[in-house]
Enzyme design. Structure first.
Site, PDB file in Angstrom:
ATOM      1  CG  ASP A 146       8.417  17.998  -5.517  1.00 35.93           C
ATOM      2  OD1 ASP A 146       9.588  17.318  -5.244  1.00 35.93           O
ATOM      3  OD2 ASP A 146       7.399  17.532  -4.883  1.00 35.93           O
ATOM      4  CG  ASP A 180      -2.543  11.905 -18.753  1.00 40.62           C
ATOM      5  OD1 ASP A 180      -2.382  10.845 -18.459  1.00 40.62           O
ATOM      6  OD2 ASP A 180      -3.673  12.314 -18.253  1.00 40.62           O
ATOM      7  CG  ASP A 193       6.657  12.216  -5.746  1.00 38.06           C
ATOM      8  OD1 ASP A 193       5.579  12.431  -4.876  1.00 38.06           O
ATOM      9  OD2 ASP A 193       7.438  12.858  -6.103  1.00 38.06           O
TER      10      ASP A 193
END
Length: 413
Positions: free
Chosen positions: A215, A267, A285
């Site tokens: 985000d 990944d 996060d």
């Protein structure tokens, strides 16, 4: 018209197989529990589906009640059941009867996991006029929710189900696999708490790695430090980044376009295994451990994080809710302490998460409690760190003042 609507999605049911594959036994059981709950049966219809590719078919059925209905469907190949109970409260309050029926059915199917929803309907002046009520489950017995006026997006990415909801109170809110991640209104609680306690304790953070954080909220906080010359973000799900760029700009403030930023859609485990870079801070996060981020909550991965730390560096991550999921917090803190000499737990209430949330700073050298209040304030001023809504010099030490129930979950020094 006013009434109560209950739904339940049941998974890995350990009941007799006949309840998932045969209309007769299932109808008998539902009929009995419905009458025992004090509801009035007026009609019913059941259908058993034929076998498919060597697997038994499921059953769909409905009991029509004077109060409304019970409907259900079974998936024997998944040991799954969906339940739907609705009662109107025209002549009297039938809510307790509906609750009893739902609970006895759940008990009969014996699910290992379930998702339940509770919706009050039919009041034109009630809360339903404010939008869709969306719940999140903390435990099988605890849930919370918010109302949203608009569902901007709902799509399946390559890794998870992504929803973007909007309300006047929260603004745009990101939800992944039925869990709230961040909202425009309250993102600062989590992102400031994730970044600033460790970054302020570090004498000169220059290179920062964020794993997850698609985000962009944590990235935006990191970029407030003029000492940061390189910020690397590694996000598994590229669609999260794309949607954040378009819809969550008030959270990331264009952070992805900062020239100091390098973003990898990759990944996190593989990235760490291959990188030779060293970082002053590694910020995990992540979504919760029972999601695609699960492999990043292991002692082996924590060792990889330690390997890429520069001298004096630290790893920061959230541990979950110490009240509702103490065993997870205890386990993760223990795994961190097996890798790092210091594990400092801290906590913050996050409105969107519905509870007090645990985080931790792990390091062999960096002690976030070493700088006192005055030194933190001096660093905030010298580094020009402003535009903060939660974190400040007084809050810094207070974050690490743990209540006893949380302190008991942390490794003892």
């Amino acid at each position: 018209m006013q009434g109560l609507h209950l739904t339940a999605d049941l998974y890995l049911c350990d009941c007799d197989l006949s309840l998932l594959t045969q209309a007769g036994p299932l109808a008998d059981m539902c009929r009995g529990h419905t009458l025992d709950a004090g509801l009035t049966l007026v009609a019913e219809k059941w259908h058993t589906f034929p076998d498919f590719q060597g697997e038994p078919g499921g059953v769909t059925g409905m009991l029509l009640l004077a109060e409304s209905h019970l409907a259900l469907h079974t998936w024997p190949e998944r040991q799954g059941v969906t339940l739907d109970v609705y009662v109107c409260n025209f002549m009297g309050d039938n809510s307790a009867k509906a609750e009893k029926l739902m609970q006895t059915l759940v008990n009969a199917f014996k699910p290992a996991k379930m998702q339940r929803e509770r919706l009050l309907r039919g009041d034109e002046h009630g809360p339903g006029t404010n939008g869709e009520l969306v719940f999140e489950t903390l435990t099988p017995t605890a849930s919370f929710g918010f109302r949203f006026a608009e569902r901007t997006l709902s799509l399946q990415t390559n890794y998870q189900h992504l929803e973007l909801l909007r309300s006047d109170d929260l603004g745009h809110t990101l939800r992944l696999d039925q869990r709230f991640m961040t909202s425009e209104a309250d993102e600062f609680f989590y992102h400031e708490a994730l970044v600033h306690p460790a970054a302020m304790a570090h004498p000169d953070p220059s290179k920062v790695l964020i794993i997850g954080g698609g985000d962009g909220g944590a990235l935006e906080e990191v970029l407030k430090y003029p000492s940061v010359t390189e910020a690397t973000l590694v996000e598994l799900d590229g669609q999260v980044v794309e949607i954040a760029r378009e819809h969550l700009q008030s959270i990331n403030r264009g952070a992805f376009d900062d020239p100091r930023v390098t973003a990898h859609i990759a990944d996190g485990v593989q990235f760490l295994a291959q990188t030779q870079q060293r970082f002053d801070l590694v910020l995990l996060d992540l979504t919760d451990p029972d999601t695609p981020a699960g492999p990043l909550y292991t002692e082996a991965f924590f060792k990889e994080c330690k390997r890429v730390l520069a001298p004096g560096g630290a790893v920061v991550l959230h541990l979950g809710t110490p009240f509702h999921n103490p065993e997870q917090v205890k386990q993760l803190a223990g795994e961190l302490s097996a890798v790092f000499d210091q594990v400092h737990g801290y906590g913050v209430h996050i409105p969107l998460y519905g509870t007090y949330w645990a985080l931790a700073i792990a390091s062999n050298e960096l002690n976030p409690l070493a700088p006192g209040r005055d030194q933190i304030q001096q660093r905030l001023t010298q580094r020009g760190i402003g535009d903060l809504q939660y974190y400040n010099a007084d809050i810094h030490g207070a974050l690490f003042a743990l209540p006893n129930f949380y302190r008991a979950l942390m490794p003892q020094a």
